[in-house]
Design a protein around this motif. Sequence first.
Motif, PDB file in Angstrom:
ATOM      1  N   ARG A 108       0.640  -0.995   0.058  1.00 11.95           N
ATOM      2  CA  ARG A 108       0.233   0.065  -0.005  1.00 11.95           C
ATOM      3  C   ARG A 108       1.048   1.522   0.325  1.00 11.95           C
ATOM      4  O   ARG A 108       0.558   2.396  -0.761  1.00 11.95           O
ATOM      5  N   HIS A 109       2.007   0.873   0.356  1.00 11.23           N
ATOM      6  CA  HIS A 109       2.788   2.320   0.700  1.00 11.23           C
ATOM      7  C   HIS A 109       3.411   2.584  -0.753  1.00 11.23           C
ATOM      8  O   HIS A 109       3.643   4.001  -1.724  1.00 11.23           O
ATOM      9  N   VAL A 110       4.250   1.544  -0.905  1.00 11.17           N
ATOM     10  CA  VAL A 110       4.331   1.841  -2.636  1.00 11.17           C
ATOM     11  C   VAL A 110       3.164   2.760  -3.848  1.00 11.17           C
ATOM     12  O   VAL A 110       3.774   3.403  -4.344  1.00 11.17           O
ATOM     13  N   GLU A 111       2.253   1.706  -3.933  1.00 10.72           N
ATOM     14  CA  GLU A 111       1.576   2.200  -4.334  1.00 10.72           C
ATOM     15  C   GLU A 111       1.157   3.474  -3.780  1.00 10.72           C
ATOM     16  O   GLU A 111       0.977   4.318  -5.541  1.00 10.72           O
ATOM     17  N   GLY A 112       0.478   4.284  -3.610  1.00 11.32           N
ATOM     18  CA  GLY A 112       0.570   5.645  -2.424  1.00 11.32           C
ATOM     19  C   GLY A 112       1.472   6.236  -2.998  1.00 11.32           C
ATOM     20  O   GLY A 112       0.693   7.651  -3.383  1.00 11.32           O
ATOM     21  N   SER A 113       2.503   6.138  -2.756  1.00  9.62           N
ATOM     22  CA  SER A 113       3.767   6.602  -3.117  1.00  9.62           C
ATOM     23  C   SER A 113       3.574   7.425  -4.535  1.00  9.62           C
ATOM     24  O   SER A 113       3.969   7.924  -5.307  1.00  9.62           O
ATOM     25  N   GLY A 114       3.687   6.130  -5.627  1.00  6.81           N
ATOM     26  CA  GLY A 114       3.188   5.860  -7.184  1.00  6.81           C
ATOM     27  C   GLY A 114       2.078   6.872  -7.655  1.00  6.81           C
ATOM     28  O   GLY A 114       2.447   7.780  -8.878  1.00  6.81           O
ATOM     29  N   ARG A 115       1.337   6.835  -6.930  1.00  3.66           N
ATOM     30  CA  ARG A 115      -0.409   7.442  -7.467  1.00  3.66           C
ATOM     31  C   ARG A 115       0.235   8.970  -7.044  1.00  3.66           C
ATOM     32  O   ARG A 115      -0.247   9.488  -8.035  1.00  3.66           O
ATOM     33  N   HIS A 116       1.003   9.313  -5.977  1.00  3.98           N
ATOM     34  CA  HIS A 116       0.971  10.441  -5.973  1.00  3.98           C
ATOM     35  C   HIS A 116       1.939  11.289  -6.615  1.00  3.98           C
ATOM     36  O   HIS A 116       1.702  12.474  -6.533  1.00  3.98           O
ATOM     37  N   ILE A 117       2.822  10.383  -6.955  1.00  7.98           N
ATOM     38  CA  ILE A 117       3.853  11.197  -7.746  1.00  7.98           C
ATOM     39  C   ILE A 117       2.943  11.446  -9.460  1.00  7.98           C
ATOM     40  O   ILE A 117       3.370  12.196  -9.795  1.00  7.98           O
ATOM     41  N   ILE A 118       2.295  10.540  -9.515  1.00 12.51           N
ATOM     42  CA  ILE A 118       1.134  10.513 -11.178  1.00 12.51           C
ATOM     43  C   ILE A 118       0.839  11.204 -10.817  1.00 12.51           C
ATOM     44  O   ILE A 118       0.224  12.307 -11.829  1.00 12.51           O
ATOM     45  N   GLU A 119      -0.136  11.737  -9.991  1.00 11.10           N
ATOM     46  CA  GLU A 119      -1.216  12.334  -9.316  1.00 11.10           C
ATOM     47  C   GLU A 119      -0.034  13.759 -10.166  1.00 11.10           C
ATOM     48  O   GLU A 119      -0.798  14.918 -10.348  1.00 11.10           O
ATOM     49  N   GLN A 120       1.001  13.703  -9.422  1.00  8.65           N
ATOM     50  CA  GLN A 120       1.639  15.489  -9.088  1.00  8.65           C
ATOM     51  C   GLN A 120       1.916  15.935 -10.979  1.00  8.65           C
ATOM     52  O   GLN A 120       2.311  16.860 -11.171  1.00  8.65           O
ATOM     53  N   MET A 121       2.252  14.750 -11.384  1.00  7.98           N
ATOM     54  CA  MET A 121       2.709  15.128 -12.872  1.00  7.98           C
ATOM     55  C   MET A 121       1.608  15.669 -13.633  1.00  7.98           C
ATOM     56  O   MET A 121       1.850  16.237 -14.565  1.00  7.98           O
ATOM     57  N   GLY A 122       0.641  14.725 -13.382  1.00  8.83           N
ATOM     58  CA  GLY A 122      -1.029  15.052 -14.301  1.00  8.83           C
ATOM     59  C   GLY A 122      -1.413  16.321 -13.492  1.00  8.83           C
ATOM     60  O   GLY A 122      -1.543  17.639 -14.581  1.00  8.83           O
ATOM     61  N   MET A 123      -1.386  17.245 -12.703  1.00  4.39           N
ATOM     62  CA  MET A 123      -1.447  18.562 -12.052  1.00  4.39           C
ATOM     63  C   MET A 123      -0.451  19.534 -13.595  1.00  4.39           C
ATOM     64  O   MET A 123      -0.797  20.232 -13.360  1.00  4.39           O
ATOM     65  N   ALA A 124       0.603  19.156 -12.859  1.00  2.50           N
ATOM     66  CA  ALA A 124       1.677  20.049 -13.471  1.00  2.50           C
ATOM     67  C   ALA A 124       1.507  19.887 -14.446  1.00  2.50           C
ATOM     68  O   ALA A 124       2.110  21.482 -15.472  1.00  2.50           O
ATOM     69  N   ASN A 125       0.831  19.344 -15.453  1.00  2.00           N
ATOM     70  CA  ASN A 125       0.718  19.004 -16.814  1.00  2.00           C
ATOM     71  C   ASN A 125      -0.293  19.801 -17.029  1.00  2.00           C
ATOM     72  O   ASN A 125      -0.219  20.546 -18.869  1.00  2.00           O
ATOM     73  N   ARG A 126      -1.104  19.569 -16.318  1.00  7.04           N
ATOM     74  CA  ARG A 126      -2.590  20.886 -16.979  1.00  7.04           C
ATOM     75  C   ARG A 126      -2.802  21.991 -16.567  1.00  7.04           C
ATOM     76  O   ARG A 126      -2.904  23.466 -16.977  1.00  7.04           O
ATOM     77  N   ASN A 127      -1.436  22.772 -15.447  1.00  2.00           N
ATOM     78  CA  ASN A 127      -1.223  23.901 -15.041  1.00  2.00           C
ATOM     79  C   ASN A 127      -0.004  24.348 -16.802  1.00  2.00           C
ATOM     80  O   ASN A 127      -0.142  26.013 -16.779  1.00  2.00           O
ATOM     81  N   ALA A 128       0.735  23.642 -16.659  1.00  2.00           N
ATOM     82  CA  ALA A 128       1.920  24.184 -18.106  1.00  2.00           C
ATOM     83  C   ALA A 128       0.836  24.348 -19.174  1.00  2.00           C
ATOM     84  O   ALA A 128       0.646  25.088 -20.311  1.00  2.00           O
ATOM     85  N   PHE A 129       0.073  23.647 -19.542  1.00  5.33           N
ATOM     86  CA  PHE A 129      -1.201  24.046 -20.483  1.00  5.33           C
ATOM     87  C   PHE A 129      -2.254  25.221 -20.385  1.00  5.33           C
ATOM     88  O   PHE A 129      -1.956  25.403 -21.289  1.00  5.33           O
ATOM     89  N   ARG A 130      -2.667  25.222 -19.157  1.00  9.57           N
ATOM     90  CA  ARG A 130      -3.673  26.214 -18.990  1.00  9.57           C
ATOM     91  C   ARG A 130      -2.785  27.582 -18.967  1.00  9.57           C
ATOM     92  O   ARG A 130      -3.279  28.498 -19.604  1.00  9.57           O
ATOM     93  N   ARG A 131      -1.174  28.008 -18.316  1.00  6.03           N
ATOM     94  CA  ARG A 131      -0.597  29.467 -19.046  1.00  6.03           C
ATOM     95  C   ARG A 131      -0.326  29.821 -19.959  1.00  6.03           C
ATOM     96  O   ARG A 131      -0.836  30.824 -19.438  1.00  6.03           O
ATOM     97  N   PRO A 132      -0.105  29.450 -20.534  1.00  3.74           N
ATOM     98  CA  PRO A 132      -0.009  30.061 -21.966  1.00  3.74           C
ATOM     99  C   PRO A 132      -1.726  30.913 -22.275  1.00  3.74           C
ATOM    100  O   PRO A 132      -1.671  32.002 -22.977  1.00  3.74           O
TER     101      PRO A 132
END
Length: 230
Positions: free
Chosen positions: A204-228
């Motif tokens: 559960r610990h590993v899965e949680g850490s992996g999901r968190h990284i994926i979620e943060q990557m998704g947020m960063a990509n969405r923010n980069a898309f909106r910024r321009p």
Amino acid sequence: MSRDAASGDGFEAQASIYEMIREDIVAGRLASNERLKVAELAERYSTSTNPVREALQQLRGEGFVVMEPNRGARVRAIDADFVRDIMEIEVLIEGALSRWFVSVATAADVAALEAIQDQLEANDYSDRLLHGQLDTRFHQLIYDRHYNRHAAELWWKHREILRAISSRFPTSLSRRAAVFREHRELIAAIKAQDADAAAACVSRHVEGSGRHIIEQMGMANRNAFRRPME
């Protein structure tokens, strides 16, 4: 490079060519699908071509670099699929290593884990470098004694990859709380000599850490898309 050096101070000064290229890939300074020319990289990192060739082969083995016939090397995209693949392997490895550790853990081992966890919670992510050092020490105590050195080294390699990726993103308050809770649950399972519970907890610990990284990557990509557009 030693594990202590990789997680301690002065990383840049001590980093190998392999580590510098890996960090530049993860940070996006070497872009996804970018061609990696040996001579240009040797000039970039002020080294000869042989260390660059060796580094590219190591990075190929870890999935950071793709090599194609007659086209040379290029950067693999560091995306959610990349993180997912590593996470799924780590769930299996860390679960097995933790299960075995329960069979050999002593009261002194449990006390050492509790002491490290106390330090982690006292720091409470205020110093990210210290958190990384303590978290590494916590898991090393469990995994480094295992007789299967290949499995332990594979854990370490994957940990370093995920560390490099996660360093680009903040850790949410909910994930911070979950990390501390999961560590305490793991210690309790080890103390109770419950191998199944320990394996399930670390999975559960590993899965949680992996999901968190994926979620943060998704947020960063969405923010980069909106910024321009703003």
